[in-house]
Enzyme design. Structure first.
Site, PDB file in Angstrom:
ATOM      1  N   ARG A  73      -4.132  -0.989  26.546  1.00 37.70           N
ATOM      2  CA  ARG A  73      -3.211  -0.996  25.667  1.00 37.70           C
ATOM      3  C   ARG A  73      -3.309   0.282  24.924  1.00 37.70           C
ATOM      4  O   ARG A  73      -2.983   0.157  23.416  1.00 37.70           O
ATOM      5  CB  ARG A  73      -3.526  -2.339  24.862  1.00 37.70           C
ATOM      6  CG  ARG A  73      -2.951  -3.508  25.494  1.00 37.70           C
ATOM      7  CD  ARG A  73      -2.551  -4.492  24.754  1.00 37.70           C
ATOM      8  NE  ARG A  73      -2.063  -5.649  25.319  1.00 37.70           N
ATOM      9  CZ  ARG A  73      -2.802  -6.715  25.637  1.00 37.70           C
ATOM     10  NH1 ARG A  73      -4.142  -6.801  24.973  1.00 37.70           N
ATOM     11  NH2 ARG A  73      -2.416  -7.792  26.362  1.00 37.70           N
ATOM     12  N   LYS A 105       4.524  13.179  21.878  1.00 38.09           N
ATOM     13  CA  LYS A 105       5.401  12.654  22.893  1.00 38.09           C
ATOM     14  C   LYS A 105       4.996  12.354  24.540  1.00 38.09           C
ATOM     15  O   LYS A 105       4.223  13.513  24.933  1.00 38.09           O
ATOM     16  CB  LYS A 105       6.713  13.266  23.185  1.00 38.09           C
ATOM     17  CG  LYS A 105       7.930  13.120  22.159  1.00 38.09           C
ATOM     18  CD  LYS A 105       9.211  13.808  22.303  1.00 38.09           C
ATOM     19  CE  LYS A 105      10.296  13.582  21.508  1.00 38.09           C
ATOM     20  NZ  LYS A 105      11.457  14.305  21.924  1.00 38.09           N
ATOM     21  N   GLU A 116      10.703  28.083  25.033  1.00 40.36           N
ATOM     22  CA  GLU A 116      10.594  26.986  23.964  1.00 40.36           C
ATOM     23  C   GLU A 116      10.194  27.943  22.380  1.00 40.36           C
ATOM     24  O   GLU A 116      10.542  27.471  21.416  1.00 40.36           O
ATOM     25  CB  GLU A 116       9.342  26.262  24.188  1.00 40.36           C
ATOM     26  CG  GLU A 116       9.509  25.460  25.440  1.00 40.36           C
ATOM     27  CD  GLU A 116      10.592  24.087  25.143  1.00 40.36           C
ATOM     28  OE1 GLU A 116      11.180  23.981  24.211  1.00 40.36           O
ATOM     29  OE2 GLU A 116      10.697  23.316  26.115  1.00 40.36           O
ATOM     30  N   LYS A 149       6.767  23.490  15.205  1.00 43.05           N
ATOM     31  CA  LYS A 149       6.397  22.088  15.684  1.00 43.05           C
ATOM     32  C   LYS A 149       5.712  21.238  14.859  1.00 43.05           C
ATOM     33  O   LYS A 149       6.164  20.123  14.636  1.00 43.05           O
ATOM     34  CB  LYS A 149       5.843  22.118  17.140  1.00 43.05           C
ATOM     35  CG  LYS A 149       5.641  20.871  17.832  1.00 43.05           C
ATOM     36  CD  LYS A 149       6.829  20.484  18.968  1.00 43.05           C
ATOM     37  CE  LYS A 149       6.807  19.027  19.414  1.00 43.05           C
ATOM     38  NZ  LYS A 149       6.545  19.194  20.590  1.00 43.05           N
ATOM     39  N   GLU A 183      11.071  10.851  15.755  1.00 45.77           N
ATOM     40  CA  GLU A 183      12.506  11.186  16.096  1.00 45.77           C
ATOM     41  C   GLU A 183      13.676  10.479  15.591  1.00 45.77           C
ATOM     42  O   GLU A 183      14.616  10.037  16.397  1.00 45.77           O
ATOM     43  CB  GLU A 183      12.391  11.693  17.421  1.00 45.77           C
ATOM     44  CG  GLU A 183      13.526  12.599  17.968  1.00 45.77           C
ATOM     45  CD  GLU A 183      13.473  13.063  19.411  1.00 45.77           C
ATOM     46  OE1 GLU A 183      12.508  13.552  19.910  1.00 45.77           O
ATOM     47  OE2 GLU A 183      14.573  12.953  20.242  1.00 45.77           O
ATOM     48  N   ARG A 235      13.505  15.578  13.669  1.00 50.72           N
ATOM     49  CA  ARG A 235      12.766  16.158  15.064  1.00 50.72           C
ATOM     50  C   ARG A 235      13.775  16.248  15.989  1.00 50.72           C
ATOM     51  O   ARG A 235      13.636  16.917  17.073  1.00 50.72           O
ATOM     52  CB  ARG A 235      11.635  14.871  15.343  1.00 50.72           C
ATOM     53  CG  ARG A 235      10.866  15.371  16.734  1.00 50.72           C
ATOM     54  CD  ARG A 235       9.587  14.678  16.485  1.00 50.72           C
ATOM     55  NE  ARG A 235       8.920  14.995  17.861  1.00 50.72           N
ATOM     56  CZ  ARG A 235       7.729  14.776  18.343  1.00 50.72           C
ATOM     57  NH1 ARG A 235       7.170  13.664  17.302  1.00 50.72           N
ATOM     58  NH2 ARG A 235       6.978  14.958  19.154  1.00 50.72           N
ATOM     59  N   ASN A 278      15.670  19.176  20.215  1.00 44.90           N
ATOM     60  CA  ASN A 278      16.223  18.905  21.483  1.00 44.90           C
ATOM     61  C   ASN A 278      17.231  19.865  21.704  1.00 44.90           C
ATOM     62  O   ASN A 278      18.210  19.789  22.534  1.00 44.90           O
ATOM     63  CB  ASN A 278      16.762  17.656  21.536  1.00 44.90           C
ATOM     64  CG  ASN A 278      15.744  16.580  21.453  1.00 44.90           C
ATOM     65  OD1 ASN A 278      14.791  16.810  22.087  1.00 44.90           O
ATOM     66  ND2 ASN A 278      15.853  15.442  20.543  1.00 44.90           N
ATOM     67  N   HIS A 327      18.408  20.960  25.296  1.00 43.68           N
ATOM     68  CA  HIS A 327      17.690  19.892  25.937  1.00 43.68           C
ATOM     69  C   HIS A 327      18.481  18.891  26.534  1.00 43.68           C
ATOM     70  O   HIS A 327      18.195  18.159  27.680  1.00 43.68           O
ATOM     71  CB  HIS A 327      16.662  19.190  25.359  1.00 43.68           C
ATOM     72  CG  HIS A 327      15.220  19.886  25.257  1.00 43.68           C
ATOM     73  ND1 HIS A 327      15.395  21.240  24.565  1.00 43.68           N
ATOM     74  CD2 HIS A 327      13.952  19.926  25.692  1.00 43.68           C
ATOM     75  CE1 HIS A 327      13.895  21.776  24.792  1.00 43.68           C
ATOM     76  NE2 HIS A 327      13.150  20.824  25.452  1.00 43.68           N
ATOM     77  N   HIS A 330      17.898  18.758  30.566  1.00 41.05           N
ATOM     78  CA  HIS A 330      17.459  17.439  31.315  1.00 41.05           C
ATOM     79  C   HIS A 330      18.132  17.267  32.423  1.00 41.05           C
ATOM     80  O   HIS A 330      17.865  16.921  33.435  1.00 41.05           O
ATOM     81  CB  HIS A 330      17.161  16.388  30.157  1.00 41.05           C
ATOM     82  CG  HIS A 330      15.903  16.363  29.439  1.00 41.05           C
ATOM     83  ND1 HIS A 330      15.650  15.743  28.332  1.00 41.05           N
ATOM     84  CD2 HIS A 330      14.907  17.485  29.709  1.00 41.05           C
ATOM     85  CE1 HIS A 330      14.364  16.144  27.721  1.00 41.05           C
ATOM     86  NE2 HIS A 330      13.942  17.006  28.379  1.00 41.05           N
ATOM     87  N   HIS A 382      11.446  23.191  33.781  1.00 45.46           N
ATOM     88  CA  HIS A 382      11.736  23.064  32.324  1.00 45.46           C
ATOM     89  C   HIS A 382      12.224  24.055  31.369  1.00 45.46           C
ATOM     90  O   HIS A 382      13.198  24.123  30.810  1.00 45.46           O
ATOM     91  CB  HIS A 382      10.901  21.945  31.669  1.00 45.46           C
ATOM     92  CG  HIS A 382      11.027  21.691  30.356  1.00 45.46           C
ATOM     93  ND1 HIS A 382      12.146  20.608  30.082  1.00 45.46           N
ATOM     94  CD2 HIS A 382      10.508  21.931  29.089  1.00 45.46           C
ATOM     95  CE1 HIS A 382      12.218  20.467  28.907  1.00 45.46           C
ATOM     96  NE2 HIS A 382      11.452  21.307  28.432  1.00 45.46           N
TER      97      HIS A 382
END
Ligand SMILES: NC(=O)c1ccc[n+]([C@@H]2O[C@H](COP(=O)([O-])OP(=O)(O)OC[C@H]3O[C@@H](n4cnc5c(N)ncnc54)[C@H](O)[C@@H]3O)[C@@H](O)[C@H]2O)c1
Length: 373
Positions: free
Chosen positions: A138, A160, A202, A240, A250, A254, A258, A261, A265, A277
Site C-alpha cells: 500500500r 506521476k 521536453e 516543472k 493536475e 498542471r 500536456n 502530449h 501518446h 516519447h
C-alpha cells in the site's frame, strides 16, 4: 506567476559535488529536495533516512550496471539490506507484467514497509519503479536518480507514476511523490545523442508553455550535440517544480504540461511504442500548435519558431503513422472528457492561460486530421 528560483546561496546545502537546488512542495505530500550535480553516491547518502533498513535498487539493463551498482554498494556500507532489480531497457518494459515480476521478487525477498526503492534511470525506470513504490504494501518510500535528460527535466519530478497498456500509454498509475530527486549530470555524458534530443523536446515544451527566455536561450544554441548546460537544465526543471507546486494533482494548471502530449501518446500507442516519447512529443507539439494556429488561438510566428527549433535540434517533425492509426487512441486519452478530445494549447511563446476556467481546449477528430500534415 514567477518561476521558483533556485534556492538562495544562504540556504544551499551541498554534498561532495551535488547541490540541493530546489524543494518540490506538492502540498498533497511532504516537500522533497532536488539535488543536481555529479556524485549521486554521496548525495544518496546525504538524503538517506536511518529508518530505511532495506533498499531496493531498480534499474534497467543499461542503468543498473552503470549507475545502480555503486549506489547499492554504498547502501550496503551504510548497513542496509539491499535488493538489486533489473528489467530490459525500453518502453516495452513499462507494463503491468514487469511490475508484477518486480513485486514478486520483492515479496520473495521479504521487503518490508519500511524499505525505500531507489529508481535509477530514465523516465521508464522512474515511472515503473515509482508505481511499484506507490502500491507495494500500500505504498513505500522511493528516491529518483535520474540519468537521462528527459527524466531530469521532467519525469523525475511531480509524482506521476504509471505503466502502459495495449489500450494506450500511462493508463494505469498513481500519484506518488519521491522523497528526494537526484539529477546526475555526469550520467548525461554516456547518454546517446538521440536520447539527449528526446530530453530537449521536453525542455522546448517547458519553454513554450512558461518561459520565453528559456526558448530564446535554446534558439541561441549553436550545437545540440552535447548535454545542455546545468543552467539551462535547471531553468527547465524550475518550470516543472513551479507548476507541480500549484497543482500537484493536475486539476488545473498542471494540464499545461500536456502540451503536445494528446497527439504524442496516440502516436506512441499507434506505433506500438517504437516512437520514443521525446520524439513523439516533438511531433505532437507541432501538430497541436498547428491546430491552435488554424483555430486562431496561437500566432503563426510562434508555430514557425517551434518547428524551426525542433528541426535544428534534430527531432522529427512529421507523424510517423497515418492519422487513421492514431485516431482510436484519442478516445481513451486520460484527458478525454465526455467523449471530447482535449489538447493543452499555449497562446504565445511562454504564455499559457486558462479559458473559462479550463486549461485544455476541446478539439474534434476532423480538426486534428487537418493539422496532421
Ligand atoms: N512521470 C512523468 O512526469 C513523465 C514525464 C515525462 C516522460 N515520462 C515518461 O518517461 C519515459 C521516457 O523516458 P526516457 O526518455 O528517459 O526513456 P528511457 O527511460 O527509456 O531511457 C532511454 C534509454 O537511455 C538509456 N539510459 C538511461 N540513462 C542512460 C545514461 N546515462 N547513459 C546511457 N544510457 C542511458 C536507457 O537504458 C534507455 O535505453 C516515457 O515512458 C514517458 O512516458 C514520464
Amino acid at each position: 506567476m514567477p518561476l521558483d528560483a533556485p534556492r538562495s546561496q544562504t540556504t544551499l546545502t551541498s554534498t561532495a559535488r551535488m547541490k540541493h537546488l530546489f524543494d518540490v512542495r506538492p502540498r498533497v505530500s511532504e516537500p522533497y529536495p532536488v539535488l543536481c550535480g555529479e556524485g549521486p553516491v554521496d548525495a544518496l547518502h546525504s538524503v538517506w533516512r536511518p529508518e530505511w533498513r532495506q533498499a531496493v535498487v531498480v534499474g534497467d539493463s543499461n542503468t543498473a550496471a552503470l549507475f545502480g551498482k555503486p549506489l547499492a554498494l554504498r547502501l550496503r556500507e551504510l548497513g542496509c539490506e539491499v535488493l538489486e532489480l533489473e528489467f530490459p531497457a525500453g518502453e516495452p518494459s513499462k507494463t503491468r507484467a514487469t511490475k508484477e515480476r518486480l513485486e514478486d521478487a520483492m515479496l520473495a525477498a521479504r521487503i518490508e514497509r519500511g524499505a525505500c526503492i531507489v529508481a535509477v534511470g530514465g523516465g521508464v525506470v522512474l515511472d515503473l519503479a515509482g508505481f511499484l513504490a506507490a502500491t507495494y504494501l500500500r505504498g513505500i518510500a522511493h528516491i529518483h536518480v535520474a540519468t537521462t535528460l528527459l527524466a531530469q527535466v521532467d519525469a523525475a519530478i511531480g509524482g506521476k507514476t504509471a505503466v502502459d497498456t495495449p489500450f494506450g500509454k500511462n493508463l494505469i498509475g498513481a500519484f506518488h511523490h519521491p522523497r528526494a530527486v537526484l539529477l546526475d549530470q555526469a550520467a548525461l555524458r554516456s547518454l546517446p545523442l538521440v536520447e539527449l534530443r528526446h530530453g530537449l523536446a521536453e525542455c522546448v515544451k517547458h519553454a513554450v508553455i512558461r518561459d520565453e527566455m528559456l526558448f530564446k536561450s535554446l534558439e541561441r544554441l549553436t550545437s545540440f550535440d552535447d548535454p545542455p548546460s546545468a543552467e539551462l537544465i535547471l531553468r527547465s526543471v524550475a518550470v516543472k517544480v513551479a507548476i507541480v507546486a500549484v497543482d500537484p494533482l493536475e486539476h488545473g494548471e498542471r494540464r499545461s504540461l500536456n502540451f503536445g502530449h494528446t497527439v504524442a501518446h496516440a502516436i506512441e500507442a499507434a506505433t506500438n511504442h517504437t516512437t520514443a516519447h521525446g520524439a513523439a512529443v516533438a511531433i505532437g507539439m507541432i501538430i497541436e500548435a498547428r491546430l491552435a494556429v488554424m483555430k486562431g488561438w496561437l500566432p503563426k510566428d510562434a508555430l514557425d519558431r517551434i518547428v524551426a527549433l525542433l528541426e535544428r535540434i534534430g527531432l522529427p517533425v512529421r507523424a510517423p503513422c497515418a492519422f487513421d492509426a492514431a485516431a482510436p487512441f484519442f478516445a481513451i486519452d486520460k484527458k478525454t472528457s465526455e467523449g471530447r478530445i482535449q489538447c493543452a494549447l499555449p497562446e504565445q511563446l511562454g504564455v499559457f492561460g486558462a479559458h473559462d476556467g479550463q486549461w485544455t481546449r476541446s478539439v474534434t477528430l476532423a480538426e486534428l486530421l487537418r493539422a496532421w500534415t
